[in-house]
Enzyme design. Structure first.
Site, PDB file in Angstrom:
ATOM      1  N   GLU A   1     -58.774 112.062  72.934  1.00 25.99           N
ATOM      2  CA  GLU A   1     -58.062 110.820  72.693  1.00 25.99           C
ATOM      3  C   GLU A   1     -56.760 111.041  71.932  1.00 25.99           C
ATOM      4  OE1 GLU A   1     -60.349 107.855  70.685  1.00 25.99           O
ATOM      5  OE2 GLU A   1     -58.585 106.575  70.499  1.00 25.99           O
ATOM      6  N   ASP A   2     -56.811 111.919  70.940  1.00 19.98           N
ATOM      7  CA  ASP A   2     -55.680 111.998  70.014  1.00 19.98           C
ATOM      8  C   ASP A   2     -54.808 113.233  70.148  1.00 19.98           C
ATOM      9  OD1 ASP A   2     -56.469 109.631  69.008  1.00 19.98           O
ATOM     10  OD2 ASP A   2     -57.422 110.421  67.211  1.00 19.98           O
TER      11      ASP A   2
END
Ligand code: MN
Length: 747
Positions: free
Chosen positions: A96-97
């Site tokens: 996600e990051d």
């Protein structure tokens, strides 16, 4: 593609000592709590995550890696499922990051971790996007949970750590996350039997949502802690002695309820704090396990009740009949010293682990159970069941039913709020609407499935999220009978059609009576039957029906009855339908301040502005649906907001301001300054002259040279209010200008 081994080789020597320490502590925990630990896997996951997140910081300013490490620690310590879930926790934010992809996770860590990380990423994406409502989150949460149980386990840990570190976010975000935690995560954790996580989530959320009450309880507990401890010791003393004499291996301690449940009890029983924690709780955990342990629980029970008089109505045997989340324990309440009630829980170490860590721990004690075992399916089924059926006792029967029906005769669809509905195969949005509520069914005019408009005859499939669009003007269409499949929808639609027909016939008879009087026609039943035949109706009922629905002009009937004699022409009366239409039209145009409810402009819903917080355009607001269907608008910062958000989530609607016509909102300013000559005049001049604002009332208090005024006034929006505040602040001698929250009481 860089090889994982290279990343790891290059990262190894970079690890800061404090994170290396944290990692070592994690490994120690894993070895203590998990049945087996693949250290090589965990090391790789750690170094990879460390590398991927390096140079990134959390909102708090901490290095990012501290978060996955903390989440992994919670998974190991409080959930204790397996090493794969700990590795997943370490990697949970990577896709996600960071720029690493799911493919890389699969290539380096295999497909199980890929599935888990994928699930976590999907949930994560949903949670960080603000446009999607809470309902969508719930749905994704449940669907991803079904793909691998570890997704939800890691998500619990992630949420717990985020709650622990929530301080770095702004207030609206904190309130939102906290109420979501209380609404969704804590009850889910409870259903998973994750008691420790559930309790901490509840307390953390409460400390944000009800900060004052929370602090008061914490303070109250601290003030009386010595006294309570002394009491508990006086209770425990004799018990400990007897149990030691009888050779038991055990732990005994006073158990503290979490602040959340104390507060809830205070509210429910409407009692002050000192009358609530008067109920003391003691826990005895026995080392013996298995059937020996079970017997020991009963022996301990009999010793306790020898020492203290039991209250028979307060006895619960969760050992013979465990709760559906696996919880086992004996509960009894006895009269302790000074006649005080004390709840005693008796359980084995194994039961205790399950009580604290949930079903995951349960598996640990059945080591032969592998993940492909039917047990996992049972568990997921159990979870789904609980999501749908809040009654715990319904679980067992339902599990059997569910397994038979899953993927065959039934589909599982979601409401916009994320509630799961079971419908038969081939069900349509109309079936769905009636399942939600008859009123929704009666007025449904369209449907969105997974965000896209579909015809009402659309066949739903499992996993669909269905949103019904209703209109007060819409009524059931007889065509619906051609596609609805549920008994409920069929019978309601049929009933409605019959009712409607009956009323239309009555209306037709009414129309006819009036017309006949005016046209001076006298017709008995036989004459009317003849006329119906002449007009080619099968019977008079059908004739009146068509009169009532406006298909037959009453003048035609007059004409037929007068046998060809032309009826006098009369001006048409406006039909009642026209009256109604024009009423709606005018209601629409009076320009109710525009509010978007769940993203749409509804003119048929009554909205009210809550007097507890007097929102004005620009404030962050939400809607609360009252029992009568009207929606009251509150600010997120309202003193009632947190209570409404956390206890009545199903009645909360998303509300946004739309563009305004000239609508004025009442608000108030609190002004503090020097009590000098002309102060009042200066303030009123600035407000009413310069900013052309209408003042509704002014209250002033002056004491010891200090001026304190409350001015209730009308503004158009938040900008207007801010302009006012900054202008008033510039008046000589004014020290402070604040928006005053409670106008209602002052005005
Ligand atoms: Mn996270």
């Amino acid at each position: 593609m860089i090889k994982a081994s290279e990343i790891i080789a290059n990262t190894e020597h970079l690890v800061e000592p404090r994170f290396e320490e944290q990692y070592q502590a994690l490994i120690e925990t894993c070895k203590r709590t998990l049945p087996s630990v693949d250290e090589e896997l965990l090391r790789r996951a750690f170094l990879f995550s460390y590398h991927a997140h390096k140079d990134v910081q959390r909102k708090s300013g901490e290095a990012y890696i501290s978060h996955p490490l903390a989440v992994a620690q919670i998974v190991a310590e409080n959930i204790s499922f397996d090493d794969v879930s700990v590795a997943a926790a370490l990697l949970h934010d990577v896709v996600e990051d960071t720029h690493y992809s799911l493919e890389e996770i699969r290539a380096w860590f295999g497909s199980t971790l890929e599935t888990v990380i994928d699930g976590l990423t999907k949930i994560g994406g949903i949670f960080s996007s603000r446009e999607l409502g809470q309902a969508e989150n719930v749905r994704k949460l449940m669907l991803s949970m079904a793909s691998d149980i570890r997704v939800i386990l890691v998500k619990f840990a992630d949420r717990l750590h985020n709650m622990r570190t929530l301080k770095s976010l702004d207030l609206p975000r904190r309130l939102k996350i906290a109420s979501e935690t209380l609404d969704l995560f804590a009850p889910l954790a409870h259903r998973f039997g994750l008691f420790a996580i559930k309790s901490e989530l509840e307390d953390l959320a409460t400390s944000i949502l009800h900060a004052d009450e929370y602090d008061a309880v914490v303070r109250g507990l601290q003030e009386t802690s010595e006294e309570r401890e002394a009491f508990i010791n006086s209770f425990i003393g004799p018990v400990r002695e007897r149990l030691q004499q009888d050779g038991f291996d055990f732990e005994i301690y006073g158990r503290s309820k979490n602040v959340y449940s104390i507060l809830r009890k205070m509210k429910m029983q409407d009692k002050p704090l000192d009358e609530i924690y008067d109920v003391f709780a003691i826990r005895i955990v026995l080392s013996a396990d298995g059937s020996r342990g079970k017997e020991d629980c009963w022996r301990v029970y009999s010793i306790i009740t020898d020492l203290y008089k039991p209250l028979p109505e307060r006895f619960r045997d969760f050992i013979s009949v465990p709760k559906s989340n696996g919880y086992q324990s004996l509960h009894t309440t006895v009269l302790g010293p000074r006649g005080r009630r004390v709840e005693v829980q008796i359980r084995t170490q194994q039961m205790h682990q399950i009580a604290e860590r949930g079903f995951a721990a349960h598996w640990r004690y059945k080591e032969q159970v592998t993940q492909s075992d039917g047990k996992l399916d049972d568990f997921l089924t159990w979870v789904r069941d609980l999501l749908e059926n809040p009654r715990p006792e319904a679980a067992t029967e339902f599990v059997k039913e569910f397994r038979l029906n899953l993927y065959h005769e039934e589909i599982y669809v979601f409401t916009p709020r994320g509630e799961l509905l079971t419908l038969p195969n081939n069900a349509t949005p109309v079936d769905f609407a009636f399942q939600v509520h008859s009123e929704v069914g009666f007025h449904c005019i369209g449907a969105k499935v997974n965000g896209r408009m579909v015809p009402l005859s659309h066949r739903l499939t499992s996993g669909d999220q269905v949103e019904i669009i209703t209109s007060k003007k819409q009524t059931p269409n007889p065509d619906w009978m051609n596609f609805v499949v549920t008994h409920k929808a069929r019978s309601r639609v049929r009933h409605w059609i019959n009712e409607k027909r009956r009323k239309t016939i009555e209306l037709g008879q009414d129309v006819w009576r009036k017309r006949a009087r005016r046209s001076r026609v006298e017709a008995d039943d036989r004459a009317l039957q003849r006329a119906a035949r002449d007009l080619k109706f099968p019977n008079t009922q059908q004739m009146f029906y068509e009169l009532g629905s406006g298909l037959l002009d009453p003048r035609e009937l007059v004409k037929v009855l007068k046998e060809g004699v032309d009826a006098p022409q009369e001006s048409d009366e406006p039909r009642w339908q026209d009256h109604f239409e024009s009423f709606l039209q005018s209601a629409h145009e009076t320009g109710r301040p525009g509010l978007l409810i769940d993203g749409e402009l509804h003119t048929d819903i009554t909205t009210k502005y809550a007097t507890c917080c007097n929102p004005i355009p620009g404030d962050d607001v939400f809607g609360f649906v009252s029992k009568t269907g009207a929606i009251s608008i509150h600010r997120f910062t309202c003193r009632n907001a947190t209570h409404l958000l956390s206890t009545n989530a199903d009645r909360i609607v998303q509300v946004e301001w739309s563009r305004q016509k000239d609508v004025q909102f009442v608000t108030a300013l609190r002004i503090i300054g020097e009590d000098r000559v002309g102060m009042m005049a200066d303030i009123t001049t600035v407000i009413s002259k310069n900013l052309k604002t209408n003042i509704r009332s002014i209250t002033v208090d002056s004491e010891d040279g200090i001026f304190e005024g409350t001015i209730v006034l009308f503004v158009s929006d938040l900008d207007h209010l801010h302009r006012l505040i900054s202008r008033v602040k510039r008046i000589g001698g004014v020290h402070g200008v604040f928006r005053f929250e409670e106008v209602g009481d002052e005005a």
